[in-house]
Design a protein around this motif. Structure first.
Motif, PDB file in Angstrom:
ATOM      1  N   ARG A 140       0.845  -1.200   0.000  1.00 21.98           N
ATOM      2  CA  ARG A 140       0.000   0.000   0.000  1.00 21.98           C
ATOM      3  C   ARG A 140       0.877   1.244   0.000  1.00 21.98           C
ATOM      4  NH1 ARG A 140      -5.524  -0.171   3.344  1.00 21.98           N
ATOM      5  NH2 ARG A 140      -4.891   2.003   3.598  1.00 21.98           N
ATOM      6  N   GLU A 141       0.474   2.219  -0.783  1.00 28.73           N
ATOM      7  CA  GLU A 141       1.242   3.469  -0.894  1.00 28.73           C
ATOM      8  C   GLU A 141       1.404   4.137   0.466  1.00 28.73           C
ATOM      9  OE1 GLU A 141       2.990   4.640  -3.275  1.00 28.73           O
ATOM     10  OE2 GLU A 141       2.382   2.943  -4.547  1.00 28.73           O
ATOM     11  N   ASP A 142       0.371   3.997   1.307  1.00 24.93           N
ATOM     12  CA  ASP A 142       0.398   4.697   2.587  1.00 24.93           C
ATOM     13  C   ASP A 142       0.901   3.812   3.732  1.00 24.93           C
ATOM     14  OD1 ASP A 142      -1.716   2.964   2.492  1.00 24.93           O
ATOM     15  OD2 ASP A 142      -3.190   4.350   3.357  1.00 24.93           O
ATOM     16  N   GLU A 178       2.816   5.602   6.382  1.00 20.16           N
ATOM     17  CA  GLU A 178       1.903   6.486   7.107  1.00 20.16           C
ATOM     18  C   GLU A 178       1.051   5.685   8.103  1.00 20.16           C
ATOM     19  OE1 GLU A 178      -1.327   9.224   5.100  1.00 20.16           O
ATOM     20  OE2 GLU A 178       0.599   9.184   4.020  1.00 20.16           O
ATOM     21  N   LEU A 179       0.550   4.548   7.641  1.00 21.64           N
ATOM     22  CA  LEU A 179      -0.237   3.683   8.536  1.00 21.64           C
ATOM     23  C   LEU A 179       0.592   3.264   9.743  1.00 21.64           C
ATOM     24  CD1 LEU A 179      -2.023   1.322   5.959  1.00 21.64           C
ATOM     25  CD2 LEU A 179      -3.106   3.097   7.359  1.00 21.64           C
ATOM     26  N   ASN A 180       1.884   3.079   9.521  1.00 22.35           N
ATOM     27  CA  ASN A 180       2.757   2.635  10.616  1.00 22.35           C
ATOM     28  C   ASN A 180       2.875   3.675  11.736  1.00 22.35           C
ATOM     29  OD1 ASN A 180       3.290   0.084   9.800  1.00 22.35           O
ATOM     30  ND2 ASN A 180       5.314   0.513   8.927  1.00 22.35           N
ATOM     31  N   GLN A 181       2.609   4.945  11.414  1.00 18.52           N
ATOM     32  CA  GLN A 181       2.695   6.002  12.431  1.00 18.52           C
ATOM     33  C   GLN A 181       1.852   5.683  13.654  1.00 18.52           C
ATOM     34  OE1 GLN A 181       4.459   9.168  11.888  1.00 18.52           O
ATOM     35  NE2 GLN A 181       5.339   7.869  10.285  1.00 18.52           N
TER      36      GLN A 181
END
Ligand code: GLC
Length: 429
Positions: A148-150, A153-156
């Motif tokens: 996934r591109e994000d 970001e999701l890991n934040q």
């Protein structure tokens, strides 16, 4: 004979028993196309939920599994309490993602433990460090959401500290709620594996030091494997996977306690369409190879979504049952021999009993270097029929013109005994 240094866990029974059953069972049994299906096919939680919603192994009867393992000569079992998909077979208080909340509606671990113990086997738990369902498990190279591109970001919002604490609480449940646990099999670490900027995971992520401390505190004698990314002093056993070492496994030059883990057909979880099932010869030879190199064999079954062992798995277990009925004393208590076996043969040894496992049946004579004068008696193990020993210079030396001074010759029947791998038991002087 080689002997590894003692470690924190009690491996004395382990190096005697030599043969165990691995069980990979979880929601992936329903997909029936490998236990990594969620990762391989990049299936998100919503799509994977279908397996949870339909998990109903109505024919589950661990008493029959335990009987099959015992009959096959297996002395211990290691079950996936949680695999990488994150689904828990027991009634954990740490998550709702567990068997009691599926249609089967109950703890599947407790009856398993009871059944195997009653069958006389020791019980071990596999516990996956990887978790593709836990919301705090950061996305990485193996995670279903890795492309996934994000992902970064999701890991934040994913906190590995919380996940590490979750694991400790689960391990506490497993190691306090089910009586003595003989083995814990943590799986696995990959600290250097960066993928599109997403780091791999190892001891700092799992907080392995704390995990092992807790493990030893709760079950002092337990055997711990080598996949926590910890230094050698914490490790009881090494676990080569789908690979047969040729000789005793060494770490930093020293022999270690080890166990090869193997599958009947390539996949660990139930795989309906897998075609590479091993032959009876391969199955027995893998066991002999392991013990003859000073190791154990942990042979896997992947039960179905109905809770059964399918006919192919049962047939493979039967191969072991038949062979072990006649040959188990060439396995239990045995280890790598200091003698070098002749071509197409392997040795295992227990004190002054030397076992010659014959992988390819020869015509009438087997010459073994280095054994002249050392063997008092020889017999086929399957029927205790005497095997003649021809010594160089002896009355039958005319039949063995080309053997060395220190060789001994065995005279075997022309017809191969009707067992998968014949064994000749040599009584050393
Ligand atoms: C692995 C795999 C796995 C299996 C295991 C057994 O590392 O991820 O699916 O459980 O090894 O050795």
């Amino acid at each position: 004979m080689l002997k590894p240094d003692p470690t924190a866990g009690d491996t004395s029974w382990f190096v005697h028993d030599r043969f165990g059953m691995f069980v990979h069972w979880g929601l992936y049994a329903l997909a029936a196309r490998h236990e990594w299906v969620k990762s391989r096919e990049r299936i998100d939680d919503k799509m994977y939920q279908r397996y949870f919603d339909h998990f109903n192994p109505d024919l589950y009867d661990p008493v029959t599994w335990a009987a099959a393992a015992r009959d096959a000569g297996m002395k211990y079992v290691v079950l996936t309490t949680k695999h990488h998909e994150g689904f828990c077979l027991w009634d954990t208080q740490q998550t709702d993602y567990k068997a009691p909340n599926t249609p089967i509606g109950k703890d599947l671990l407790r009856p398993f433990v009871t059944a195997f113990r009653e069958a006389g086997l020791r019980v071990g738990f596999y516990y996956s460090l990887i978790d593709w369902h836990h919301p705090d498990f950061p996305i990485d190279i193996f995670h279903p959401l890795r492309d996934r591109e994000d992902a970064a970001e999701l890991n934040q919002s994913r906190d590995i500290r919380k996940y590490a604490a979750y694991m400790r609480e689960q391990v506490r449940e497993l190691l306090t709620g089910y009586g003595p646990v003989d083995v814990i099999w943590y799986d696995f670490s990959y600290p250097g594996r960066v993928y599109r900027g997403l780091p791999g995971k190892g001891r700092n992520d799992w907080e392995s030091e704390q995990l092992i401390q807790l493990t030893r505190e709760l079950q002092p004698g337990i055997i711990v494997n080598n996949r926590l990314d910890l230094p050698a002093e914490h490790i009881d056993i090494y676990t080569p996977e789908q690979y047969q070492p040729r000789e005793w496994v060494r770490v930093d030059g020293k022999p270690v306690v080890w166990e090869a883990c193997q599958t009947f057909s390539g996949s660990w979880g139930y795989h309906r369409d897998e075609a590479t099932w091993k032959s009876p010869e391969q199955l027995i030879q893998m066991l002999v190879n392991s013990v003859g190199s000073g190791g154990n064999l942990l042979m896997n079954v992947g039960p179905t979504g109905r809770g059964t062992l399918d006919d192919r798995a049962l047939a493979a277990l039967d191969v072991y049952a038949e062979w072990m009925r006649l040959h188990s004393r060439a396995i239990y208590g045995c280890t790598q021999s200091e003698f070098t076996p002749p071509a197409d043969c392997h040795f295992t040894q227990n004190g002054n009993r030397l076992y010659l496992h014959i992988f390819s049946w020869p015509f009438r004579h087997i010459h073994i270097d280095g054994l002249s004068g050392k063997v008092e008696y020889a017999q086929l193990l399957n029927d205790a029929s005497e095997i003649a020993i021809l010594e160089p210079g002896g009355e039958a030396s005319h039949v063995t013109p080309n053997v060395g001074e220190d060789s001994l010759t065995l005279e075997v029947p022309v017809a191969k005994p009707n067992v998968v791998v014949p064994v000749i038991e040599l009584f050393l002087r």
